[in-house]
Design a protein around this motif. Structure first.
Motif, mmCIF file in Angstrom:
data_model
loop_
_atom_site.group_PDB
_atom_site.id
_atom_site.type_symbol
_atom_site.label_atom_id
_atom_site.label_comp_id
_atom_site.label_asym_id
_atom_site.label_seq_id
_atom_site.Cartn_x
_atom_site.Cartn_y
_atom_site.Cartn_z
ATOM 1 N N PHE A 36 0.815 -1.216 0.000
ATOM 2 C CA PHE A 36 0.000 0.000 0.000
ATOM 3 C C PHE A 36 0.854 1.273 0.000
ATOM 4 C CE2 PHE A 36 -2.279 -3.460 1.998
ATOM 5 C CZ PHE A 36 -3.475 -3.473 1.294
ATOM 6 N N LYS A 37 2.153 1.109 -0.234
ATOM 7 C CA LYS A 37 3.074 2.244 -0.171
ATOM 8 C C LYS A 37 2.731 3.335 -1.182
ATOM 9 C CE LYS A 37 8.006 3.367 -0.082
ATOM 10 N NZ LYS A 37 9.391 2.811 -0.156
ATOM 11 N N LYS A 38 2.287 2.945 -2.355
ATOM 12 C CA LYS A 38 1.999 3.912 -3.413
ATOM 13 C C LYS A 38 0.527 4.313 -3.454
ATOM 14 C CE LYS A 38 5.834 2.445 -6.372
ATOM 15 N NZ LYS A 38 6.235 1.963 -7.726
ATOM 16 N N MET A 39 -0.246 3.834 -2.498
ATOM 17 C CA MET A 39 -1.668 4.190 -2.444
ATOM 18 C C MET A 39 -1.816 5.558 -1.781
ATOM 19 S SD MET A 39 -3.528 1.703 -3.710
ATOM 20 C CE MET A 39 -3.719 -0.067 -3.895
ATOM 21 N N ASN A 40 -2.264 6.530 -2.520
ATOM 22 C CA ASN A 40 -2.470 7.879 -1.978
ATOM 23 C C ASN A 40 -3.922 8.001 -1.530
ATOM 24 O OD1 ASN A 40 -2.284 10.576 -1.311
ATOM 25 N ND2 ASN A 40 -2.400 11.292 -3.428
ATOM 26 N N TRP A 41 -4.164 7.601 -0.282
ATOM 27 C CA TRP A 41 -5.548 7.597 0.204
ATOM 28 C C TRP A 41 -6.141 9.007 0.173
ATOM 29 C CZ3 TRP A 41 -6.186 2.919 -0.516
ATOM 30 C CH2 TRP A 41 -5.511 1.884 0.118
ATOM 31 N N GLN A 42 -7.289 9.127 -0.474
ATOM 32 C CA GLN A 42 -8.006 10.400 -0.560
ATOM 33 C C GLN A 42 -9.328 10.382 0.195
ATOM 34 O OE1 GLN A 42 -6.914 13.261 -2.250
ATOM 35 N NE2 GLN A 42 -4.987 12.125 -2.364
ATOM 36 N N ALA A 43 -9.743 9.199 0.626
ATOM 37 C CA ALA A 43 -11.044 9.078 1.305
ATOM 38 C C ALA A 43 -10.981 7.941 2.312
ATOM 39 C CB ALA A 43 -12.161 8.826 0.287
ATOM 40 N N ILE A 44 -11.697 8.122 3.414
ATOM 41 C CA ILE A 44 -11.747 7.088 4.451
ATOM 42 C C ILE A 44 -13.165 7.031 5.009
ATOM 43 C CG2 ILE A 44 -11.025 8.704 6.271
ATOM 44 C CD1 ILE A 44 -9.582 6.422 7.642
ATOM 45 N N GLY A 45 -13.627 5.817 5.280
ATOM 46 C CA GLY A 45 -14.943 5.624 5.875
ATOM 47 C C GLY A 45 -14.825 4.778 7.124
ATOM 48 N N VAL A 46 -15.617 5.076 8.142
ATOM 49 C CA VAL A 46 -15.521 4.382 9.422
ATOM 50 C C VAL A 46 -16.889 3.856 9.843
ATOM 51 C CG1 VAL A 46 -13.509 5.611 10.285
ATOM 52 C CG2 VAL A 46 -15.767 6.601 10.623
ATOM 53 N N GLY A 47 -16.873 2.671 10.440
ATOM 54 C CA GLY A 47 -18.107 2.091 10.950
ATOM 55 C C GLY A 47 -17.839 1.293 12.218
ATOM 56 N N ILE A 48 -18.630 1.508 13.245
ATOM 57 C CA ILE A 48 -18.566 0.713 14.472
ATOM 58 C C ILE A 48 -19.999 0.400 14.887
ATOM 59 C CG2 ILE A 48 -17.897 0.617 16.896
ATOM 60 C CD1 ILE A 48 -15.631 2.498 16.338
#
Length: 346
Positions: A164-176
């Protein structure tokens, strides 16, 4: 910190923030609870420790995360065959038995497109808690985060290592939800409005989900270099030494779970309370490169010295022109110099 003005400026023309209603299955309208927001902040704070940029909270990926938690709670997979990335057949999505060899990984990647208007792949980390007495387990944000941090594979996703080194995360979602927690990452930006705060959290409690300051310049968006932060800190300290006025600066990528930059900056100002308590004479400068917005909250104790008109002139003449050329350091620095000159005259 009370406000005397709301000053919100956009340095590019952007579309109006329209609320989304459920007109089809893929419409995205979600809220986040206190534990979910806490998890979001834990992951971004951890990334900042690793000199990685924060990730914007996504309504689409949060919707996927929350739906998957519900599915895992209601239809737990046979973990001898299928792990926690699996999905049951009991929903408006394709069934997925995710095996340890990642042979059917695409059935996970596709879920954001199946359930929302998000166009990119989704990458998930998941955590489950079980109780032998069949009572409903409850997961906290800290429990899930600590588990992922200790797990090599999950940790690599959070801090972009290994595959995942080259993955430029632009969005994140969370659920609990009860005994399950999931976080989804994506490399595409989410065009949906940010999630809002669930109504079960009172305005008083909402301050608990805001980040704490870690200095004078709180660059959560990683806009400034270390040298620029040092120079801006020196300028703020000069203002305090010369005039007694305290200034706090914060850069943020996401205003979630608040609906506007004004609401977010006001909440931050009230929690951090720059300035002396008896005089209420602090200044908070909140900016967001991602949202192309800047908002300044000024304490009531500075009402006679720093008017709405003067603050607008500083933003229009000194800050915005530099922001339009992507020079955020010069914009803030020249804005601070202008504030210093006004405060010294008054």
């Amino acid at each position: 910190m009370k406000k005397i003005q709301l000053l919100l400026f956009l340095w590019a023309i952007i579309s109006s923030n329209l609320s989304i209603t459920a007109s089809d299955n893929n419409s995205t309208s979600v809220c986040v609870n206190e534990e979910e927001i806490a998890l979001f902040h834990l992951i971004n704070a951890y990334r900042m420790e690793k000199d990685l940029p924060s990730i914007a909270l996504s309504s689409s990926l949060t919707k996927v995360a929350q739906i998957h938690c519900e599915d895992l709670n209601n239809n737990p997979p046979d973990r001898k065959k299928c792990n926690l990335h699996s999905w049951s057949k009991n929903g408006q999505w394709s069934r997925c038995c995710y095996t340890p060899n990642h042979k059917h990984a695409s059935c996970m990647w596709d879920k954001p497109r199946e359930l929302t208007n998000y166009t990119g792949d989704g990458f998930e980390i998941a955590f489950a808690k079980y109780k032998s007495d069949n009572s409903t387990p409850v997961i906290t944000a800290q429990e899930a985060f600590d588990s992922w941090k200790k797990s090599k594979g999950h940790n690599m996703v959070m801090v972009n290592k290994g595959n995942f080194k080259k993955m430029n995360w632009q969005a994140i979602g969370v659920g609990i939800v009860d005994g399950n927690a999931t976080v989804w990452f994506g490399i595409e930006q989410d065009e949906s409005p940010s999630p809002v705060l669930c109504s079960t959290i009172s305005p008083k409690d909402s301050s608990l989900i805001l980040p704490d300051p870690f200095g004078i310049i709180n660059d959560f968006e990683n806009i400034f270099t270390e040298k620029e932060i040092e120079l801006l800190t020196d300028k703020v300290l000069e203002i305090t030494k010369t005039t007694g006025v305290q200034v706090a600066i914060v850069s943020i990528e996401s205003i979630a779970p608040y609906e506007s930059m004004f609401d977010y900056s006001l909440a931050i100002a009230q929690k951090w309370s720059p300035g002396s308590k008896d005089k209420n004479d602090g200044i908070l400068i909140a900016l967001s490169k991602a949202r192309r917005e800047i908002h300044i909250q000024i304490g009531t104790g500075l009402e006679e010295s720093v008017s709405n008109k003067k603050t607008k002139e500083i933003i229009d003449h000194f800050i915005i022109p530099k922001f339009r050329t992507n020079n955020y350091f010069l914009g803030i620095n020249e804005g601070l110099i202008a504030f210093l000159q006004i405060l010294k005259r008054n």
